[in-house]
Write a protein that holds these residues in place. Structure first.
Motif, PDB file in Angstrom:
ATOM      1  N   GLY A  22       0.814  -1.215   0.000  1.00  0.00           N
ATOM      2  CA  GLY A  22       0.000   0.000   0.000  1.00  0.00           C
ATOM      3  C   GLY A  22       0.846   1.263   0.000  1.00  0.00           C
ATOM      4  O   GLY A  22       0.558   2.218  -0.728  1.00  0.00           O
ATOM      5  N   ILE A  23       1.900   1.264   0.798  1.00  0.00           N
ATOM      6  CA  ILE A  23       2.785   2.431   0.839  1.00  0.00           C
ATOM      7  C   ILE A  23       3.523   2.589  -0.488  1.00  0.00           C
ATOM      8  O   ILE A  23       3.646   3.702  -1.022  1.00  0.00           O
ATOM      9  CB  ILE A  23       3.768   2.322   2.027  1.00  0.00           C
ATOM     10  N   LEU A  24       3.987   1.466  -1.046  1.00  0.00           N
ATOM     11  CA  LEU A  24       4.641   1.523  -2.356  1.00  0.00           C
ATOM     12  C   LEU A  24       3.683   1.988  -3.439  1.00  0.00           C
ATOM     13  O   LEU A  24       4.065   2.747  -4.337  1.00  0.00           O
ATOM     14  CB  LEU A  24       5.202   0.149  -2.726  1.00  0.00           C
ATOM     15  N   SER A  25       2.427   1.540  -3.370  1.00  0.00           N
ATOM     16  CA  SER A  25       1.425   1.959  -4.350  1.00  0.00           C
ATOM     17  C   SER A  25       1.190   3.459  -4.280  1.00  0.00           C
ATOM     18  O   SER A  25       1.114   4.135  -5.303  1.00  0.00           O
ATOM     19  CB  SER A  25       0.117   1.213  -4.115  1.00  0.00           C
ATOM     20  N   ALA A  26       1.063   3.972  -3.070  1.00  0.00           N
ATOM     21  CA  ALA A  26       0.876   5.411  -2.898  1.00  0.00           C
ATOM     22  C   ALA A  26       2.087   6.176  -3.420  1.00  0.00           C
ATOM     23  O   ALA A  26       1.947   7.213  -4.077  1.00  0.00           O
ATOM     24  CB  ALA A  26       0.631   5.741  -1.433  1.00  0.00           C
ATOM     25  N   LEU A  27       3.277   5.650  -3.141  1.00  0.00           N
ATOM     26  CA  LEU A  27       4.500   6.297  -3.602  1.00  0.00           C
ATOM     27  C   LEU A  27       4.582   6.314  -5.128  1.00  0.00           C
ATOM     28  O   LEU A  27       4.922   7.342  -5.726  1.00  0.00           O
ATOM     29  CB  LEU A  27       5.716   5.601  -3.001  1.00  0.00           C
ATOM     30  N   LEU A  28       4.266   5.193  -5.757  1.00  0.00           N
ATOM     31  CA  LEU A  28       4.340   5.122  -7.217  1.00  0.00           C
ATOM     32  C   LEU A  28       3.301   6.026  -7.876  1.00  0.00           C
ATOM     33  O   LEU A  28       3.592   6.715  -8.853  1.00  0.00           O
ATOM     34  CB  LEU A  28       4.179   3.673  -7.679  1.00  0.00           C
ATOM     35  N   TYR A  29       2.062   6.014  -7.354  1.00  0.00           N
ATOM     36  CA  TYR A  29       1.044   6.896  -7.918  1.00  0.00           C
ATOM     37  C   TYR A  29       1.437   8.359  -7.729  1.00  0.00           C
ATOM     38  O   TYR A  29       1.295   9.173  -8.645  1.00  0.00           O
ATOM     39  CB  TYR A  29      -0.330   6.645  -7.288  1.00  0.00           C
ATOM     40  N   HIS A  30       1.937   8.677  -6.543  1.00  0.00           N
ATOM     41  CA  HIS A  30       2.331  10.055  -6.256  1.00  0.00           C
ATOM     42  C   HIS A  30       3.461  10.495  -7.181  1.00  0.00           C
ATOM     43  O   HIS A  30       3.487  11.647  -7.635  1.00  0.00           O
ATOM     44  CB  HIS A  30       2.758  10.175  -4.784  1.00  0.00           C
ATOM     45  N   LEU A  31       4.372   9.588  -7.478  1.00  0.00           N
ATOM     46  CA  LEU A  31       5.470   9.893  -8.392  1.00  0.00           C
ATOM     47  C   LEU A  31       4.956  10.176  -9.797  1.00  0.00           C
ATOM     48  O   LEU A  31       5.320  11.191 -10.412  1.00  0.00           O
ATOM     49  CB  LEU A  31       6.467   8.730  -8.418  1.00  0.00           C
ATOM     50  N   VAL A  32       4.104   9.304 -10.308  1.00  0.00           N
ATOM     51  CA  VAL A  32       3.587   9.478 -11.671  1.00  0.00           C
ATOM     52  C   VAL A  32       2.734  10.741 -11.772  1.00  0.00           C
ATOM     53  O   VAL A  32       2.882  11.535 -12.708  1.00  0.00           O
ATOM     54  CB  VAL A  32       2.794   8.228 -12.110  1.00  0.00           C
ATOM     55  N   ALA A  33       1.852  10.955 -10.807  1.00  0.00           N
ATOM     56  CA  ALA A  33       1.007  12.155 -10.828  1.00  0.00           C
ATOM     57  C   ALA A  33       1.844  13.413 -10.608  1.00  0.00           C
ATOM     58  O   ALA A  33       1.537  14.470 -11.179  1.00  0.00           O
ATOM     59  CB  ALA A  33      -0.085  12.055  -9.763  1.00  0.00           C
ATOM     60  N   GLY A  34       2.902  13.309  -9.822  1.00  0.00           N
ATOM     61  CA  GLY A  34       3.791  14.453  -9.617  1.00  0.00           C
ATOM     62  C   GLY A  34       4.509  14.840 -10.888  1.00  0.00           C
ATOM     63  O   GLY A  34       4.684  16.032 -11.186  1.00  0.00           O
ATOM     64  N   ILE A  35       4.933  13.844 -11.674  1.00  0.00           N
ATOM     65  CA  ILE A  35       5.569  14.128 -12.965  1.00  0.00           C
ATOM     66  C   ILE A  35       4.567  14.807 -13.889  1.00  0.00           C
ATOM     67  O   ILE A  35       4.897  15.760 -14.610  1.00  0.00           O
ATOM     68  CB  ILE A  35       6.143  12.838 -13.581  1.00  0.00           C
ATOM     69  N   LYS A  36       3.307  14.339 -13.862  1.00  0.00           N
ATOM     70  CA  LYS A  36       2.264  14.983 -14.678  1.00  0.00           C
ATOM     71  C   LYS A  36       2.077  16.443 -14.261  1.00  0.00           C
ATOM     72  O   LYS A  36       1.989  17.344 -15.102  1.00  0.00           O
ATOM     73  CB  LYS A  36       0.939  14.236 -14.545  1.00  0.00           C
ATOM     74  N   HIS A  37       2.057  16.695 -12.950  1.00  0.00           N
ATOM     75  CA  HIS A  37       1.894  18.071 -12.467  1.00  0.00           C
ATOM     76  C   HIS A  37       3.102  18.942 -12.838  1.00  0.00           C
ATOM     77  O   HIS A  37       2.941  20.124 -13.162  1.00  0.00           O
ATOM     78  CB  HIS A  37       1.671  18.089 -10.951  1.00  0.00           C
ATOM     79  N   LEU A  38       4.302  18.372 -12.785  1.00  0.00           N
ATOM     80  CA  LEU A  38       5.483  19.129 -13.190  1.00  0.00           C
ATOM     81  C   LEU A  38       5.431  19.496 -14.668  1.00  0.00           C
ATOM     82  O   LEU A  38       5.797  20.617 -15.051  1.00  0.00           O
ATOM     83  CB  LEU A  38       6.754  18.335 -12.890  1.00  0.00           C
ATOM     84  N   LEU A  39       4.983  18.554 -15.502  1.00  0.00           N
ATOM     85  CA  LEU A  39       4.846  18.849 -16.930  1.00  0.00           C
ATOM     86  C   LEU A  39       3.808  19.943 -17.161  1.00  0.00           C
ATOM     87  O   LEU A  39       3.999  20.820 -18.017  1.00  0.00           O
ATOM     88  CB  LEU A  39       4.475  17.580 -17.703  1.00  0.00           C
TER      89      LEU A  39
END
Length: 124
Positions: A72-89
Motif C-alpha cells: 500500500g505504501i509503495l502503491s501510494a509512492l508510485l502513484y504520487h510519483l507518476v502524478a507528480g511528474i504529470k503536475h510538473l509537466l
C-alpha cells in the motif's frame, strides 16, 4: 432569506472529471506516504537497535498484513510519483489544454496501475 436552499449537500450528485479525481488522489497518496514513513522509520529504528530487533522486524515483514501495508505504501509512492511528474509537466505548460489534460489523467492512471501491479509482484 431563501428557505429553499439545501441544508446538506448530496455529494453523490457531484461527478468530478478524471483530471480532478487524479489530482485529489494525488493529494491523498501524499498523506498516505506521510503516515507510512512513520511506520517505515520505526521499523528501521527497531532493526538497527540490535540483532534481536533485526530478527523481530524480519519476522514481522514476512506476515501477510505487513506485506499488504508495504504494498500500500509503495502503491501510494508510485502513484504520487507518476502524478507528480504529470503536475510538473503541466507547470512547464505541457498538457494544460482540456483534451491533453484528460489524456494525461488517463495516462497517469494506466501507468500507475501497471507500476502498482509490478510492485505487488515484487512484494509477494
Amino acid at each position: 432569506m431563501n428557505s429553499k436552499r439545501p441544508v446538506n449537500l448530496d455529494l453523490s450528485k457531484f461527478h468530478f472529471p478524471l483530471p480532478a479525481i487524479t489530482s485529489i488522489v494525488h493529494r491523498i497518496s501524499g498523506i498516505i506516504i506521510f503516515v507510512g514513513v512513520a511506520f517505515m522509520l520505526y521499523g528501521l529504528q527497531l532493526s538497527l537497535s540490535g540483532e534481536e530487533g533485526f530478527s523481530r522486524v524480519s519476522g514481522l515483514l514476512d506476515s501477510f498484513l505487513a506485506k499488504l501495508i508495504t504494498w500500500g505504501i509503495l502503491s501510494a509512492l508510485l502513484y504520487h510519483l507518476v502524478a507528480g511528474i504529470k503536475h510538473l509537466l503541466m507547470d512547464m505548460g505541457i498538457g494544460e489544454e482540456l483534451e491533453s489534460g484528460r489524456l494525461a489523467a488517463k495516462a497517469t492512471v494506466v501507468i500507475s496501475v501497471i507500476l502498482i501491479l509490478l510492485a505487488g509482484v515484487w512484494v509477494w
